[in-house]
Write a protein that holds these residues in place. Structure first.
Motif, PDB file in Angstrom:
ATOM      1  N   PRO A   8      -2.055  -3.466  43.883  1.00  0.00           N
ATOM      2  CA  PRO A   8      -1.491  -4.788  43.570  1.00  0.00           C
ATOM      3  C   PRO A   8      -2.356  -5.949  44.070  1.00  0.00           C
ATOM      4  O   PRO A   8      -2.356  -7.030  43.481  1.00  0.00           O
ATOM      5  N   HIS A   9      -3.125  -5.703  45.138  1.00  0.00           N
ATOM      6  CA  HIS A   9      -3.960  -6.771  45.710  1.00  0.00           C
ATOM      7  C   HIS A   9      -5.407  -6.709  45.226  1.00  0.00           C
ATOM      8  O   HIS A   9      -6.168  -7.648  45.453  1.00  0.00           O
ATOM      9  N   MET A  10      -5.778  -5.616  44.575  1.00  0.00           N
ATOM     10  CA  MET A  10      -7.156  -5.459  44.104  1.00  0.00           C
ATOM     11  C   MET A  10      -7.321  -5.757  42.623  1.00  0.00           C
ATOM     12  O   MET A  10      -8.418  -6.088  42.179  1.00  0.00           O
ATOM     13  N   LYS A  11      -6.251  -5.624  41.872  1.00  0.00           N
ATOM     14  CA  LYS A  11      -6.353  -5.851  40.424  1.00  0.00           C
ATOM     15  C   LYS A  11      -6.672  -7.316  40.138  1.00  0.00           C
ATOM     16  O   LYS A  11      -6.092  -8.216  40.733  1.00  0.00           O
ATOM     17  N   ARG A  12      -7.589  -7.521  39.221  1.00  0.00           N
ATOM     18  CA  ARG A  12      -8.009  -8.844  38.765  1.00  0.00           C
ATOM     19  C   ARG A  12      -8.240  -8.745  37.262  1.00  0.00           C
ATOM     20  O   ARG A  12      -9.387  -8.641  36.820  1.00  0.00           O
ATOM     21  N   PRO A  13      -7.171  -8.736  36.453  1.00  0.00           N
ATOM     22  CA  PRO A  13      -7.327  -8.467  35.017  1.00  0.00           C
ATOM     23  C   PRO A  13      -8.240  -9.451  34.293  1.00  0.00           C
ATOM     24  O   PRO A  13      -8.832  -9.100  33.274  1.00  0.00           O
ATOM     25  N   ASP A  14      -8.398 -10.648  34.797  1.00  0.00           N
ATOM     26  CA  ASP A  14      -9.298 -11.618  34.159  1.00  0.00           C
ATOM     27  C   ASP A  14     -10.756 -11.408  34.550  1.00  0.00           C
ATOM     28  O   ASP A  14     -11.639 -12.008  33.951  1.00  0.00           O
ATOM     29  N   SER A  15     -11.002 -10.563  35.567  1.00  0.00           N
ATOM     30  CA  SER A  15     -12.360 -10.412  36.095  1.00  0.00           C
ATOM     31  C   SER A  15     -12.923  -9.001  36.001  1.00  0.00           C
ATOM     32  O   SER A  15     -14.106  -8.818  35.801  1.00  0.00           O
ATOM     33  N   TRP A  16     -12.046  -7.999  36.212  1.00  0.00           N
ATOM     34  CA  TRP A  16     -12.519  -6.626  36.144  1.00  0.00           C
ATOM     35  C   TRP A  16     -11.386  -5.702  35.746  1.00  0.00           C
ATOM     36  O   TRP A  16     -10.229  -6.080  35.793  1.00  0.00           O
ATOM     37  N   ASP A  17     -11.777  -4.502  35.311  1.00  0.00           N
ATOM     38  CA  ASP A  17     -10.810  -3.482  34.906  1.00  0.00           C
ATOM     39  C   ASP A  17     -10.909  -2.310  35.863  1.00  0.00           C
ATOM     40  O   ASP A  17     -12.010  -1.913  36.264  1.00  0.00           O
ATOM     41  N   LEU A  18      -9.766  -1.731  36.200  1.00  0.00           N
ATOM     42  CA  LEU A  18      -9.737  -0.490  36.955  1.00  0.00           C
ATOM     43  C   LEU A  18     -10.112   0.624  35.985  1.00  0.00           C
ATOM     44  O   LEU A  18      -9.421   0.850  34.995  1.00  0.00           O
ATOM     45  N   ILE A  19     -11.239   1.299  36.243  1.00  0.00           N
ATOM     46  CA  ILE A  19     -11.681   2.347  35.320  1.00  0.00           C
ATOM     47  C   ILE A  19     -11.475   3.739  35.895  1.00  0.00           C
ATOM     48  O   ILE A  19     -11.577   4.717  35.166  1.00  0.00           O
ATOM     49  N   SER A  20     -11.181   3.822  37.197  1.00  0.00           N
ATOM     50  CA  SER A  20     -10.944   5.126  37.806  1.00  0.00           C
ATOM     51  C   SER A  20     -10.132   4.946  39.079  1.00  0.00           C
ATOM     52  O   SER A  20     -10.344   3.987  39.829  1.00  0.00           O
ATOM     53  N   ASN A  21      -9.223   5.878  39.292  1.00  0.00           N
ATOM     54  CA  ASN A  21      -8.375   5.885  40.476  1.00  0.00           C
ATOM     55  C   ASN A  21      -8.182   7.354  40.822  1.00  0.00           C
ATOM     56  O   ASN A  21      -7.419   8.036  40.166  1.00  0.00           O
ATOM     57  N   GLU A  22      -8.917   7.838  41.838  1.00  0.00           N
ATOM     58  CA  GLU A  22      -8.910   9.262  42.155  1.00  0.00           C
ATOM     59  C   GLU A  22      -8.586   9.503  43.615  1.00  0.00           C
ATOM     60  O   GLU A  22      -8.908   8.678  44.461  1.00  0.00           O
ATOM     61  N   LYS A  23      -8.000  10.643  43.888  1.00  0.00           N
ATOM     62  CA  LYS A  23      -7.810  11.091  45.271  1.00  0.00           C
ATOM     63  C   LYS A  23      -8.853  12.169  45.525  1.00  0.00           C
ATOM     64  O   LYS A  23      -8.945  13.146  44.786  1.00  0.00           O
ATOM     65  N   VAL A  24      -9.657  11.972  46.556  1.00  0.00           N
ATOM     66  CA  VAL A  24     -10.707  12.920  46.916  1.00  0.00           C
ATOM     67  C   VAL A  24     -10.503  13.269  48.392  1.00  0.00           C
ATOM     68  O   VAL A  24     -10.804  12.458  49.273  1.00  0.00           O
ATOM     69  N   GLY A  25      -9.976  14.435  48.644  1.00  0.00           N
ATOM     70  CA  GLY A  25      -9.655  14.806  50.020  1.00  0.00           C
ATOM     71  C   GLY A  25      -8.627  13.842  50.594  1.00  0.00           C
ATOM     72  O   GLY A  25      -7.575  13.619  49.992  1.00  0.00           O
ATOM     73  N   LEU A  26      -8.958  13.251  51.725  1.00  0.00           N
ATOM     74  CA  LEU A  26      -8.062  12.283  52.369  1.00  0.00           C
ATOM     75  C   LEU A  26      -8.196  10.878  51.797  1.00  0.00           C
ATOM     76  O   LEU A  26      -7.423   9.987  52.145  1.00  0.00           O
ATOM     77  N   TYR A  27      -9.193  10.672  50.948  1.00  0.00           N
ATOM     78  CA  TYR A  27      -9.524   9.330  50.471  1.00  0.00           C
ATOM     79  C   TYR A  27      -8.991   9.047  49.072  1.00  0.00           C
ATOM     80  O   TYR A  27      -8.780   9.955  48.273  1.00  0.00           O
ATOM     81  N   TYR A  28      -8.856   7.773  48.803  1.00  0.00           N
ATOM     82  CA  TYR A  28      -8.600   7.278  47.455  1.00  0.00           C
ATOM     83  C   TYR A  28      -9.856   6.519  47.048  1.00  0.00           C
ATOM     84  O   TYR A  28     -10.414   5.767  47.834  1.00  0.00           O
ATOM     85  N   VAL A  29     -10.287   6.753  45.823  1.00  0.00           N
ATOM     86  CA  VAL A  29     -11.500   6.107  45.319  1.00  0.00           C
ATOM     87  C   VAL A  29     -11.106   5.289  44.095  1.00  0.00           C
ATOM     88  O   VAL A  29     -10.648   5.840  43.085  1.00  0.00           O
ATOM     89  N   TYR A  30     -11.266   3.976  44.210  1.00  0.00           N
ATOM     90  CA  TYR A  30     -10.954   3.054  43.116  1.00  0.00           C
ATOM     91  C   TYR A  30     -12.265   2.516  42.576  1.00  0.00           C
ATOM     92  O   TYR A  30     -13.109   2.057  43.338  1.00  0.00           O
ATOM     93  N   THR A  31     -12.427   2.557  41.266  1.00  0.00           N
ATOM     94  CA  THR A  31     -13.631   2.017  40.649  1.00  0.00           C
ATOM     95  C   THR A  31     -13.218   0.959  39.628  1.00  0.00           C
ATOM     96  O   THR A  31     -12.395   1.219  38.756  1.00  0.00           O
ATOM     97  N   PHE A  32     -13.801  -0.213  39.770  1.00  0.00           N
ATOM     98  CA  PHE A  32     -13.554  -1.332  38.868  1.00  0.00           C
ATOM     99  C   PHE A  32     -14.848  -1.685  38.160  1.00  0.00           C
ATOM    100  O   PHE A  32     -15.936  -1.520  38.725  1.00  0.00           O
ATOM    101  N   GLU A  33     -14.738  -2.204  36.939  1.00  0.00           N
ATOM    102  CA  GLU A  33     -15.900  -2.685  36.192  1.00  0.00           C
ATOM    103  C   GLU A  33     -15.701  -4.154  35.868  1.00  0.00           C
ATOM    104  O   GLU A  33     -14.675  -4.537  35.288  1.00  0.00           O
ATOM    105  N   LYS A  34     -16.696  -4.955  36.239  1.00  0.00           N
ATOM    106  CA  LYS A  34     -16.620  -6.407  36.007  1.00  0.00           C
ATOM    107  C   LYS A  34     -16.822  -6.715  34.529  1.00  0.00           C
ATOM    108  O   LYS A  34     -17.676  -6.120  33.878  1.00  0.00           O
ATOM    109  N   HIS A  35     -16.055  -7.638  34.018  1.00  0.00           N
ATOM    110  CA  HIS A  35     -16.196  -8.066  32.610  1.00  0.00           C
ATOM    111  C   HIS A  35     -17.505  -8.784  32.421  1.00  0.00           C
ATOM    112  O   HIS A  35     -18.067  -9.380  33.265  1.00  0.00           O
TER     113      HIS A  35
END
Length: 138
Positions: A111-138
């Motif tokens: 909710p605090h990372m999303k910026r629909p006017d600036s970038w898109d969330l292209i991946s949201n994965e759980k890897v072991g203990l971590y969460y990996v979020y990948t965004f692509e800038k428009h």
């Protein structure tokens, strides 16, 4: 990353001591690495739209860990998160990627990372203990 062929890497940490230690530790094996002590909430020394990828592992976690509630973060935490993400957006080239590796679960972070006017969330994965979020800038 250097061993996988990525040679043009610019590393930032808030601590001068950490930067010097890492420079000393990597100078012989990885001489192309660049290091700088900077506050990632404001990196005016760096030119905008100059990075293909910005990778965060734990920096945003450090901001989130003020001892307050993950459900209702303080105004200062939100201000720091916003400043950091604004810097990432400023530094990324169009089409550039922001990868955040964090302990923060999606319902707390996204909710605090999303910026629909600036970038898109292209991946949201759980890897072991971590969460990996990948965004692509428009």
């Amino acid at each position: 990353m250097c061993l996988d062929g990525f040679k043009d890497i610019f590393n930032v940490d808030y601590s001068e001591k950490v930067i010097q230690m890492m420079k000393d530790r990597t100078k012989d094996a990885f001489p192309t690495l660049k290091w700088a002590a900077m506050d990632f909430r404001c990196m005016n020394e760096l030119e905008g739209s100059s990075f293909d990828v910005v990778l965060d592992k734990g920096s945003l976690d450090a901001l989130w860990s003020d001892g307050g509630s993950q459900w209702d973060p303080s105004e200062s935490v939100l201000a720091d998160i916003n400043a950091s993400l604004n810097e990432v957006l400023r530094l990324l080239k169009s089409g550039g990627k922001f990868v955040s590796i964090t302990f923060g679960q999606p319902h707390f972070r996204l909710p605090h990372m999303k910026r629909p006017d600036s970038w898109d969330l292209i991946s949201n994965e759980k890897v072991g203990l971590y969460y990996v979020y990948t965004f692509e800038k428009h």
